[in-house]
Design a protein around this motif. Sequence first.
Motif, PDB file in Angstrom:
ATOM      1  N   LYS A  79       0.849  -1.188   0.060  1.00  0.00           N
ATOM      2  CA  LYS A  79       0.095  -0.003   0.202  1.00  0.00           C
ATOM      3  C   LYS A  79       0.697   1.455  -0.110  1.00  0.00           C
ATOM      4  O   LYS A  79       0.375   2.237  -0.514  1.00  0.00           O
ATOM      5  N   THR A  80       2.128   1.255   0.614  1.00  0.00           N
ATOM      6  CA  THR A  80       3.017   2.269   0.385  1.00  0.00           C
ATOM      7  C   THR A  80       4.253   2.104  -0.288  1.00  0.00           C
ATOM      8  O   THR A  80       4.286   1.285  -0.729  1.00  0.00           O
ATOM      9  N   PRO A  81       4.660   3.455  -0.655  1.00  0.00           N
ATOM     10  CA  PRO A  81       5.888   3.175  -1.371  1.00  0.00           C
ATOM     11  C   PRO A  81       7.111   2.501  -0.795  1.00  0.00           C
ATOM     12  O   PRO A  81       7.635   1.733  -1.417  1.00  0.00           O
ATOM     13  N   TYR A  82       7.069   2.406   0.384  1.00  0.00           N
ATOM     14  CA  TYR A  82       8.058   1.613   1.272  1.00  0.00           C
ATOM     15  C   TYR A  82       7.809   0.189   0.971  1.00  0.00           C
ATOM     16  O   TYR A  82       8.869  -0.290   0.490  1.00  0.00           O
ATOM     17  N   ASP A  83       6.672  -0.245   0.890  1.00  0.00           N
ATOM     18  CA  ASP A  83       6.146  -1.583   0.606  1.00  0.00           C
ATOM     19  C   ASP A  83       6.718  -2.017  -0.806  1.00  0.00           C
ATOM     20  O   ASP A  83       7.013  -3.311  -1.176  1.00  0.00           O
ATOM     21  N   ILE A  84       6.434  -1.150  -1.802  1.00  0.00           N
ATOM     22  CA  ILE A  84       6.869  -1.437  -3.218  1.00  0.00           C
ATOM     23  C   ILE A  84       8.191  -1.467  -3.302  1.00  0.00           C
ATOM     24  O   ILE A  84       8.769  -2.514  -4.109  1.00  0.00           O
ATOM     25  N   GLY A 171      13.980   0.183   0.930  1.00  0.00           N
ATOM     26  CA  GLY A 171      12.586   0.491   1.303  1.00  0.00           C
ATOM     27  C   GLY A 171      12.534   2.095   1.634  1.00  0.00           C
ATOM     28  O   GLY A 171      11.960   2.916   1.300  1.00  0.00           O
ATOM     29  N   GLU A 172      13.399   2.110   2.816  1.00  0.00           N
ATOM     30  CA  GLU A 172      13.432   3.471   3.538  1.00  0.00           C
ATOM     31  C   GLU A 172      14.183   4.370   2.798  1.00  0.00           C
ATOM     32  O   GLU A 172      13.731   5.561   2.828  1.00  0.00           O
ATOM     33  N   LEU A 173      15.273   3.850   2.246  1.00  0.00           N
ATOM     34  CA  LEU A 173      15.795   4.930   1.397  1.00  0.00           C
ATOM     35  C   LEU A 173      15.135   5.542   0.204  1.00  0.00           C
ATOM     36  O   LEU A 173      15.256   6.901  -0.089  1.00  0.00           O
ATOM     37  N   SER A 177      13.650   9.263  -0.266  1.00  0.00           N
ATOM     38  CA  SER A 177      14.245  10.368  -1.415  1.00  0.00           C
ATOM     39  C   SER A 177      13.016  10.513  -2.432  1.00  0.00           C
ATOM     40  O   SER A 177      13.421  11.444  -3.376  1.00  0.00           O
ATOM     41  N   MET A 178      11.985  10.083  -2.106  1.00  0.00           N
ATOM     42  CA  MET A 178      10.825  10.332  -3.113  1.00  0.00           C
ATOM     43  C   MET A 178      10.532  11.865  -3.181  1.00  0.00           C
ATOM     44  O   MET A 178      10.426  12.690  -2.265  1.00  0.00           O
ATOM     45  N   PRO A 179      10.268  12.429  -4.398  1.00  0.00           N
ATOM     46  CA  PRO A 179      10.189  13.666  -4.693  1.00  0.00           C
ATOM     47  C   PRO A 179       8.791  14.288  -3.891  1.00  0.00           C
ATOM     48  O   PRO A 179       7.734  13.339  -3.696  1.00  0.00           O
ATOM     49  N   LEU A 180       8.570  15.213  -3.227  1.00  0.00           N
ATOM     50  CA  LEU A 180       7.644  15.569  -2.147  1.00  0.00           C
ATOM     51  C   LEU A 180       6.331  15.691  -2.851  1.00  0.00           C
ATOM     52  O   LEU A 180       5.331  15.110  -2.273  1.00  0.00           O
TER      53      LEU A 180
END
Length: 187
Positions: A79-84, A171-173, A177-180
């Motif tokens: 569900k989250t970017p971290y998961d992906i 996943g954390e990094l 670093s994902m654009p806001l």
Amino acid sequence: MTDIVSRKVISLKTKRLILLALEELLDKFRFDEITVIQLANQAAISRATFYRHFTDKYEVANWYYRLKAEAVFQDERNKTPYDIFYGLSKFMGEDDKNFMQVMMNQKDDQNSFFNFVSNTFYDFWKQKYESKMARELTTQEAFDLAVWSLGGAEVWKHKLNNEVIDPQEMGELFDKSMPLWLVNVSE
């Protein structure tokens, strides 16, 4: 089983045979040395059968990566970017590390697997953003996403060559670093 379903199952089995043949050949040869004839022979199929499923050896690698990446992208538990990012890092750095290492380092710029990986990453987030926002990316957003996608693929490539990929760390990094402007869409 219907004829169409039966043909699709046979097609998928043949594609997997070809992929296994590629993995076996990569243990003995560099990717640029492998030919379609070798792939067909290793998979115990004809060249015509190979070409019914793939246009060339590059498409084999791309098909496999897309298959694995789409499984991560479409998994409802992610569900989250971290998961992906965790899921992508797990299959790239653990489940299929040797294959990914070889493919990310092949030198053919025309059919670069590295570019395919970064483009797949870019396309996924672009589609997610445009779908949620009901508009196309701005020029700045497209640039930010391209830099992030190419940089992310380069980080995976570097990690594959130099150290173990820790899916949790990656996943954390990537998440941080994902654009806001993209973070807001992903929540």
